[in-house]
Design an enzyme around this catalytic site. Structure first.
Site, PDB file in Angstrom:
ATOM      1  N   ARG A  65       0.713  12.676  12.907  1.00  0.00           N
ATOM      2  CA  ARG A  65       2.085  12.462  12.466  1.00  0.00           C
ATOM      3  C   ARG A  65       2.760  13.822  12.267  1.00  0.00           C
ATOM      4  O   ARG A  65       2.268  14.673  11.539  1.00  0.00           O
ATOM      5  CB  ARG A  65       2.114  11.705  11.141  1.00  0.00           C
ATOM      6  CG  ARG A  65       3.537  11.504  10.604  1.00  0.00           C
ATOM      7  CD  ARG A  65       3.522  11.214   9.133  1.00  0.00           C
ATOM      8  NE  ARG A  65       4.876  11.077   8.597  1.00  0.00           N
ATOM      9  CZ  ARG A  65       5.222  11.375   7.356  1.00  0.00           C
ATOM     10  NH1 ARG A  65       4.315  11.846   6.518  1.00  0.00           N
ATOM     11  NH2 ARG A  65       6.460  11.226   6.947  1.00  0.00           N
ATOM     12  N   HIS A 154      10.913   8.206   9.048  1.00  0.00           N
ATOM     13  CA  HIS A 154      10.179   6.934   8.942  1.00  0.00           C
ATOM     14  C   HIS A 154      10.217   6.163  10.262  1.00  0.00           C
ATOM     15  O   HIS A 154      10.114   4.936  10.280  1.00  0.00           O
ATOM     16  CB  HIS A 154      10.760   6.039   7.828  1.00  0.00           C
ATOM     17  CG  HIS A 154      10.614   6.590   6.448  1.00  0.00           C
ATOM     18  ND1 HIS A 154      11.599   6.455   5.488  1.00  0.00           N
ATOM     19  CD2 HIS A 154       9.613   7.292   5.851  1.00  0.00           C
ATOM     20  CE1 HIS A 154      11.207   7.038   4.366  1.00  0.00           C
ATOM     21  NE2 HIS A 154       9.998   7.554   4.562  1.00  0.00           N
ATOM     22  N   HIS A 182      12.841   0.383   4.647  1.00  0.00           N
ATOM     23  CA  HIS A 182      11.564   1.006   4.278  1.00  0.00           C
ATOM     24  C   HIS A 182      11.746   1.599   2.897  1.00  0.00           C
ATOM     25  O   HIS A 182      12.391   2.641   2.725  1.00  0.00           O
ATOM     26  CB  HIS A 182      11.192   2.088   5.300  1.00  0.00           C
ATOM     27  CG  HIS A 182       9.924   2.809   4.968  1.00  0.00           C
ATOM     28  ND1 HIS A 182       8.750   2.593   5.645  1.00  0.00           N
ATOM     29  CD2 HIS A 182       9.650   3.750   4.023  1.00  0.00           C
ATOM     30  CE1 HIS A 182       7.802   3.360   5.133  1.00  0.00           C
ATOM     31  NE2 HIS A 182       8.326   4.077   4.143  1.00  0.00           N
ATOM     32  N   LEU A 183      11.178   0.935   1.887  1.00  0.00           N
ATOM     33  CA  LEU A 183      11.407   1.321   0.503  1.00  0.00           C
ATOM     34  C   LEU A 183      10.097   1.754  -0.147  1.00  0.00           C
ATOM     35  O   LEU A 183       9.155   0.968  -0.286  1.00  0.00           O
ATOM     36  CB  LEU A 183      12.000   0.139  -0.287  1.00  0.00           C
ATOM     37  CG  LEU A 183      13.239  -0.513   0.318  1.00  0.00           C
ATOM     38  CD1 LEU A 183      13.703  -1.681  -0.542  1.00  0.00           C
ATOM     39  CD2 LEU A 183      14.361   0.498   0.497  1.00  0.00           C
ATOM     40  N   ASP A 256       8.686   6.600 -10.653  1.00  0.00           N
ATOM     41  CA  ASP A 256       7.912   5.449 -10.195  1.00  0.00           C
ATOM     42  C   ASP A 256       8.733   4.183 -10.417  1.00  0.00           C
ATOM     43  O   ASP A 256       9.012   3.804 -11.567  1.00  0.00           O
ATOM     44  CB  ASP A 256       6.590   5.367 -10.960  1.00  0.00           C
ATOM     45  CG  ASP A 256       5.627   4.348 -10.366  1.00  0.00           C
ATOM     46  OD1 ASP A 256       6.090   3.309  -9.857  1.00  0.00           O
ATOM     47  OD2 ASP A 256       4.412   4.597 -10.412  1.00  0.00           O
ATOM     48  N   LEU A 257       9.112   3.521  -9.315  1.00  0.00           N
ATOM     49  CA  LEU A 257       9.942   2.330  -9.414  1.00  0.00           C
ATOM     50  C   LEU A 257       9.279   1.246 -10.257  1.00  0.00           C
ATOM     51  O   LEU A 257       9.962   0.489 -10.952  1.00  0.00           O
ATOM     52  CB  LEU A 257      10.261   1.813  -8.008  1.00  0.00           C
ATOM     53  CG  LEU A 257      11.342   0.730  -7.790  1.00  0.00           C
ATOM     54  CD1 LEU A 257      10.839  -0.652  -8.075  1.00  0.00           C
ATOM     55  CD2 LEU A 257      12.596   1.020  -8.606  1.00  0.00           C
ATOM     56  N   ARG A 258       7.946   1.170 -10.226  1.00  0.00           N
ATOM     57  CA  ARG A 258       7.261   0.149 -11.021  1.00  0.00           C
ATOM     58  C   ARG A 258       7.528   0.347 -12.508  1.00  0.00           C
ATOM     59  O   ARG A 258       7.813  -0.622 -13.233  1.00  0.00           O
ATOM     60  CB  ARG A 258       5.758   0.194 -10.733  1.00  0.00           C
ATOM     61  CG  ARG A 258       5.387  -0.258  -9.337  1.00  0.00           C
ATOM     62  CD  ARG A 258       3.946   0.070  -9.008  1.00  0.00           C
ATOM     63  NE  ARG A 258       3.715   1.525  -8.990  1.00  0.00           N
ATOM     64  CZ  ARG A 258       2.574   2.095  -8.627  1.00  0.00           C
ATOM     65  NH1 ARG A 258       1.553   1.339  -8.260  1.00  0.00           N
ATOM     66  NH2 ARG A 258       2.439   3.417  -8.630  1.00  0.00           N
ATOM     67  N   GLY A 306       9.338  -2.273  -1.000  1.00  0.00           N
ATOM     68  CA  GLY A 306       9.865  -3.414  -0.253  1.00  0.00           C
ATOM     69  C   GLY A 306       8.882  -4.561  -0.142  1.00  0.00           C
ATOM     70  O   GLY A 306       9.261  -5.738  -0.172  1.00  0.00           O
ATOM     71  N   GLU A 307       7.594  -4.231  -0.049  1.00  0.00           N
ATOM     72  CA  GLU A 307       6.565  -5.260   0.111  1.00  0.00           C
ATOM     73  C   GLU A 307       6.154  -5.896  -1.213  1.00  0.00           C
ATOM     74  O   GLU A 307       5.600  -7.006  -1.210  1.00  0.00           O
ATOM     75  CB  GLU A 307       5.326  -4.657   0.782  1.00  0.00           C
ATOM     76  CG  GLU A 307       5.560  -4.194   2.210  1.00  0.00           C
ATOM     77  CD  GLU A 307       4.418  -3.322   2.716  1.00  0.00           C
ATOM     78  OE1 GLU A 307       3.281  -3.486   2.226  1.00  0.00           O
ATOM     79  OE2 GLU A 307       4.677  -2.471   3.596  1.00  0.00           O
ATOM     80  N   ASN A 308       6.432  -5.230  -2.345  1.00  0.00           N
ATOM     81  CA  ASN A 308       5.867  -5.694  -3.610  1.00  0.00           C
ATOM     82  C   ASN A 308       6.869  -6.000  -4.716  1.00  0.00           C
ATOM     83  O   ASN A 308       6.525  -6.724  -5.649  1.00  0.00           O
ATOM     84  CB  ASN A 308       4.874  -4.639  -4.132  1.00  0.00           C
ATOM     85  CG  ASN A 308       3.675  -4.478  -3.214  1.00  0.00           C
ATOM     86  OD1 ASN A 308       2.860  -5.376  -3.086  1.00  0.00           O
ATOM     87  ND2 ASN A 308       3.579  -3.330  -2.561  1.00  0.00           N
ATOM     88  N   GLU A 355       1.994   2.236   9.695  1.00  0.00           N
ATOM     89  CA  GLU A 355       2.405   3.463  10.376  1.00  0.00           C
ATOM     90  C   GLU A 355       1.256   4.092  11.154  1.00  0.00           C
ATOM     91  O   GLU A 355       1.450   4.581  12.277  1.00  0.00           O
ATOM     92  CB  GLU A 355       2.965   4.460   9.359  1.00  0.00           C
ATOM     93  CG  GLU A 355       4.264   4.001   8.721  1.00  0.00           C
ATOM     94  CD  GLU A 355       4.790   4.982   7.696  1.00  0.00           C
ATOM     95  OE1 GLU A 355       5.415   5.981   8.114  1.00  0.00           O
ATOM     96  OE2 GLU A 355       4.564   4.760   6.494  1.00  0.00           O
TER      97      GLU A 355
END
Length: 371
Positions: A65, A154, A182-183, A256-258, A306-308, A355
């Site tokens: 990458r 990304h 893509h988050l 951290d978004l969480r 985005g997935e969680n 990815e």
């Protein structure tokens, strides 16, 4: 099936996966490279350790990458001395990431000189953005001299997820228009028409666009001039502010978004503001890409957030029902692949990104093997 080793080098980390076709034979993450108590003294040491530990027999290629290909690389490329020199020339566009990728390329070439090395560029997927979406309204001679344009990032994620979304819909990629979100700690939105990127939120660097963990996303450029002229801040300090002390961290004190979401749900005012700004920015880009594409078949969430994060998905698309966009609460709660109600004009999806698998596929294409 041909084996491919994928190396994803960050500024202080190295993620790797060894594929046989789509099967993962081995994977891992070497962290805190070059830091006290870290897993390796530098990227070269990390790669040498990796090469010693893995069974690399039958290896067809190593896919690397590379974050920035500028306008020089619009597709994945087999690496030779000239390619290495060009990637080095592009370091000013990605000073944190391209040097690590270069180290990986050079060490891998030294250790495995008979194995093709393939550079897979984050920016390549976005090379199809038309000039009206890639150029800014500044002096064109200045822009051309210094490479000032939208490159986007990304790309491997947006490419993979847009194709997977078409598969979920049961439609050919060439007939599918998708907005991919893509988050994660880094975040970007992309408008994909018939498998080709036509707009994306990041720019010459990964700084603009959506609100991120520590990056500001879009700002008024005059903010920089004001901080320099009136505030007396040096340019380096302003860059540090916008890239490492902004975004969720700047608004809520936490990148951290969480954690921000937990505080938001508990009624914390700073976290609530940060969360609302975060979701509104995604909604703004989603709306603008509806206009760019004209017809949208799906909006797809991917990446760690985005997935969680059910709450981010729900808040981001709240109130867009008149545009044919809705989220079914029960489906969203259980992280279903399709979280919109049956019969919705625009399907809302959750598709995990892969990815490294995309990099492996690109490496095989570059060496002329689809196995």
């Amino acid at each position: 099936m041909t084996r491919v080793l994928v190396l994803n080098s960050g500024s202080s980390s190295l993620r790797y996966r060894l594929f046989d076709g789509t099967d993962v034979l081995s994977k891992g993450l070497i962290q805190r490279i070059g830091e006290p108590g870290g897993d390796a003294a530098d990227h070269a040491a990390a790669l040498r350790r990796l090469m010693d530990e893995l069974d690399l027999s039958g290896l067809a290629a190593i896919g690397h990458r590379v974050v920035h290909g500028g306008d020089r690389f619009t597709a994945s490329t087999v690496v030779d001395d000239e390619v290495l020199s060009t990637i080095e020339e592009l370091i000013p566009l990605a000073p944190l990431h391209n040097p690590a990728a270069l180290t990986g390329l050079r060490v891998a070439r030294d250790l495995l000189p008979d194995v093709p090395q393939v550079a897979v560029f984050d920016t390549a997927f976005h090379s199809t953005i038309p000039p009206e979406g890639a150029l800014w309204a500044i002096d064109r001679k200045v822009a051309e001299k210094w490479g000032l344009r939208r490159y986007g990032f990304h790309g491997t994620s947006h490419a993979y997820v847009s194709r997977e979304t078409a598969r979920v819909l049961g439609r050919p990629v060439a007939e599918t228009n998708v907005i991919t979100l893509h988050l994660g700690n880094g975040a970007s939105a992309t408008a994909v028409r018939a498998g080709r990127s036509v707009a994306t939120s990041m720019g010459m660097t990964p700084l603009p666009g959506l609100v991120m963990g520590t990056r500001s996303g879009d700002i008024d450029p005059s903010l920089i001039f004001h901080l320099h002229r009136v505030g007396g801040l040096p340019v380096d300090e302003i860059e540090e502010l916008l890239t490492r002390r902004s975004g969720l961290l700047g608004l809520a004190g936490d990148n951290d978004l969480r954690s921000v979401q937990e505080r938001y749900e508990a009624g914390d005012p700073d976290a609530t503001l940060a969360f609302d700004v975060y979701c509104r920015r995604i909604r703004e880009y989603t709306g603008s890409y509806l206009a760019v594409l004209g017809r949208v078949d799906a909006i797809t969430f991917t990446g760690g957030v985005g997935e969680n994060s059910r709450q981010v998905r729900a808040n981001t698309l709240a109130g867009l029902e008149p545009l044919g966009i809705a989220v079914d609460p029960e489906r969203n709660e259980r992280n279903a692949t399709v979280i919109s109600p049956d019969g919705s004009p625009i399907t809302v999806c959750v598709v995990p990104t892969e990815e490294e698998l995309e990099i492996a596929s690109e490496a095989r294409k570059a060496i002329g093997s689809e196995g």
